[in-house]
Design a protein around this motif. Sequence first.
Motif, PDB file in Angstrom:
ATOM      1  N   ALA A 149       9.842  78.912  16.798  1.00 14.45           N
ATOM      2  CA  ALA A 149       8.976  80.215  17.464  1.00 14.45           C
ATOM      3  C   ALA A 149       9.026  80.349  18.784  1.00 14.45           C
ATOM      4  N   ARG A 312       9.529  78.570   5.927  1.00 15.81           N
ATOM      5  CA  ARG A 312      10.009  79.984   6.926  1.00 15.81           C
ATOM      6  C   ARG A 312       9.551  80.944   5.848  1.00 15.81           C
ATOM      7  N   TRP A 317       3.488  80.715   5.558  1.00 18.22           N
ATOM      8  CA  TRP A 317       3.863  80.492   7.139  1.00 18.22           C
ATOM      9  C   TRP A 317       4.287  82.118   7.618  1.00 18.22           C
ATOM     10  N   MET A 321       2.944  82.207  10.792  1.00 17.93           N
ATOM     11  CA  MET A 321       2.874  83.719  12.150  1.00 17.93           C
ATOM     12  C   MET A 321       1.597  84.641  13.072  1.00 17.93           C
ATOM     13  N   GLN A 328       8.249  85.645  16.499  1.00 20.09           N
ATOM     14  CA  GLN A 328       9.161  84.856  15.666  1.00 20.09           C
ATOM     15  C   GLN A 328      10.909  84.927  15.677  1.00 20.09           C
TER      16      GLN A 328
END
Length: 359
Positions: A149, A312, A317, A321, A328
């Motif tokens: 990321a 992910r 995840w 995030m 992302q």
Amino acid sequence: MYLHHSPARTPAVRLSRTALKPSLRLTLRQGVIALGLTLGLGLVASQKAQAAWEPTKPVEFIVPAGTGGGADQMARFIQGVVTKHKLMKQPMVVLNKSGGAGAEGFLDVKNDKGNAHKVVITLSNLFTTPLATAVPFNWRDMTPVAMLALDQFVLWVNEDSPHKTAKAYFEAVKAGPDRSFKMAGTGSKQEDQIITVMIEKAAGKKIAYVPFKGGGDVAVQLVGNHVSSTVNNPIEAESHWRAGKLRALCVFDQKPMPYKSKVTASQSWADLPTCASAGLPVDYLMLRGLFMPPGVTPEQVGFYLELMKKVRETPDWKEFMEKGAFNQTFMSGQEYFDWLAKNEFRHRELMKEAGFLAR
């Protein structure tokens, strides 16, 4: 009269299915089938041997930064997800090696050639540390795996600060005497100080930069009103913002963040303007990437790529995030390599302009 005797022509011998005894036909057929199975199983076994590498002992997850910062939090989060969802048979062990602005961790990975039981999470000190210190290391000395990321930087002030907007903060910096504002940041001649220098150049005034070991310490300094501002990553200050102790003014990206769930009673990450649109003409994003030592095989790299793909895909995840307000962007292969080369050049130019290059 001489008579020549011609022997009778011998009929040609033809080997046909009908000419073979049933038992012989069966034996031949079984042999062909067995050979085919052997070759097929051998090919499958060979393919599996190439694609099925996996760790046979604990994997060291190196963090070239202090505890509590963004890189440390992401590494420990990944470790937790891998353990929770049983994505790997062997455990991951997070090790912080922050000495020399991360040089300790990078050199450890560089010098462990061929060790596929070691990975390192990187931030932009991947570029800044060798440029600032002349330590014998370059990102090309390791094996790039993937960009996980891009991390944002946010301009933060204490909730009690008189500066309610990024424009008000910037105008106050411009109007005040040199070094009247104190900026806490992680390390020296690294990302936080680079952004601080960019603000200085835009304002035409000097800011007193105060370095600390990690983003967690930096946030605590601002909560305690010991400094005027910080440019911490979202994840490093989110809990203090949520608790009403810090105020977020703008994000140093070219576009607003997409996360619309409220963090405070009145604001989400998406409510923050870009710093440029708020009158502070600075933008900067930081890498959160994964590397391995030099000399590892494509199959070993492939294992960690697949592992990160599984990480992910978890709901954990997605939540991480959003909580950390990450950009992302994911890259691997040549695309990742090209991005690294481009951003190494950008950091060299930024640090040259700031006077941070080692002599």
